[in-house]
Design a protein around this motif. Structure first.
Motif, PDB file in Angstrom:
ATOM      1  N   ARG A  86     -36.632  74.057  27.957  1.00 42.75           N
ATOM      2  CA  ARG A  86     -37.623  75.350  28.115  1.00 42.75           C
ATOM      3  C   ARG A  86     -37.059  76.293  27.737  1.00 42.75           C
ATOM      4  O   ARG A  86     -36.324  76.262  29.197  1.00 42.75           O
ATOM      5  CB  ARG A  86     -38.130  74.528  29.706  1.00 42.75           C
ATOM      6  N   ASN A  87     -37.503  76.528  26.865  1.00 47.08           N
ATOM      7  CA  ASN A  87     -37.319  78.864  26.940  1.00 47.08           C
ATOM      8  C   ASN A  87     -38.516  79.180  26.286  1.00 47.08           C
ATOM      9  O   ASN A  87     -39.207  78.637  25.852  1.00 47.08           O
ATOM     10  CB  ASN A  87     -35.715  78.503  25.889  1.00 47.08           C
ATOM     11  N   TRP A  88     -38.139  80.614  26.887  1.00 53.41           N
ATOM     12  CA  TRP A  88     -39.216  81.648  26.176  1.00 53.41           C
ATOM     13  C   TRP A  88     -38.349  82.295  25.581  1.00 53.41           C
ATOM     14  O   TRP A  88     -37.700  83.086  26.298  1.00 53.41           O
ATOM     15  CB  TRP A  88     -40.627  81.776  27.220  1.00 53.41           C
ATOM     16  N   SER A  89     -39.301  83.666  24.410  1.00 52.51           N
ATOM     17  CA  SER A  89     -38.104  84.818  24.114  1.00 52.51           C
ATOM     18  C   SER A  89     -39.474  85.521  23.803  1.00 52.51           C
ATOM     19  O   SER A  89     -40.858  84.766  23.196  1.00 52.51           O
ATOM     20  CB  SER A  89     -37.137  84.380  23.785  1.00 52.51           C
ATOM     21  N   THR A  90     -39.149  86.320  23.975  1.00 54.84           N
ATOM     22  CA  THR A  90     -39.715  87.862  23.750  1.00 54.84           C
ATOM     23  C   THR A  90     -39.619  89.379  23.057  1.00 54.84           C
ATOM     24  O   THR A  90     -38.726  89.325  23.969  1.00 54.84           O
ATOM     25  CB  THR A  90     -41.637  88.516  24.640  1.00 54.84           C
ATOM     26  N   TRP A  91     -39.456  89.502  21.807  1.00 57.39           N
ATOM     27  CA  TRP A  91     -38.523  91.049  20.929  1.00 57.39           C
ATOM     28  C   TRP A  91     -39.838  91.149  20.764  1.00 57.39           C
ATOM     29  O   TRP A  91     -40.522  91.528  20.170  1.00 57.39           O
ATOM     30  CB  TRP A  91     -38.196  90.004  19.477  1.00 57.39           C
ATOM     31  N   ARG A  92     -39.787  92.540  21.183  1.00 54.94           N
ATOM     32  CA  ARG A  92     -40.031  93.505  21.135  1.00 54.94           C
ATOM     33  C   ARG A  92     -39.586  95.035  20.415  1.00 54.94           C
ATOM     34  O   ARG A  92     -38.512  95.591  20.672  1.00 54.94           O
ATOM     35  CB  ARG A  92     -40.571  94.605  22.038  1.00 54.94           C
ATOM     36  N   PHE A  93     -40.918  95.703  18.853  1.00 55.83           N
ATOM     37  CA  PHE A  93     -39.626  96.283  18.444  1.00 55.83           C
ATOM     38  C   PHE A  93     -40.593  98.478  18.660  1.00 55.83           C
ATOM     39  O   PHE A  93     -41.780  97.793  18.404  1.00 55.83           O
ATOM     40  CB  PHE A  93     -39.733  95.978  16.942  1.00 55.83           C
TER      41      PHE A  93
END
Length: 150
Positions: A86-93
């Protein structure tokens, strides 16, 4: 759940940085411990795309199927696991000038309960800190090299 926040800058325009991270074929080149990352089905980017991935964290291998849950060109890519680890990631640029991009990452993961989860947590904690630093350095290096070569 464990949450990790990190931000960094690379010397490349926003669209170059986003395109590099958005291309799944690059993931194993810069993400520490990622030994396998392949699309599931025909869709290879954008909202709803799914990928199977394996993190090799000595001596543990963690498998996940992740789905892109948010995607906006040159702004954000978010993933959530739908199977396995179980994992979550958010990449903002964000542009920080014409040839500099700020990348903000939030990565979260959840370990199983009980003794097995506690033991895995002891193995993962020091590796995660190293992984974030290594991944940031490798990502910056790869994006800047791609931009310099273009």
């Amino acid at each position: 759940m464990v949450d990790i926040h990190h931000e960094g800058f690379c010397a490349a325009p926003l669209e170059v940085a986003f395109a590099y991270v958005d291309d799944y074929r690059n993931a194993t080149d810069w993400m520490f411990g990622l030994s396998h990352f392949e699309p599931v089905g025909e869709q290879v980017q954008g909202l709803g795309a799914e990928f199977d991935g394996t993190f090799s964290v000595t001596p543990v291998k963690l498998h996940s199927r992740i789905r892109v849950t948010a995607w906006k060109q040159d702004e954000v890519i978010a993933f959530e696991s739908i199977k396995g680890f179980r994992n979550w990631s958010t990449w903002r640029f964000q542009a920080d000038g014409p040839e500099r991009t700020k990348i903000v990452v939030k990565f979260s993961y959840e370990l199983p309960g009980g003794l097995a989860g506690k033991a895995m947590g002891r193995v993962l904690e020091p590796v995660v800190a190293l992984s974030v630093r290594h991944s940031d350095e490798a990502l910056r290096r790869e994006i800047e090299a791609r931009y310099a070569a273009s």
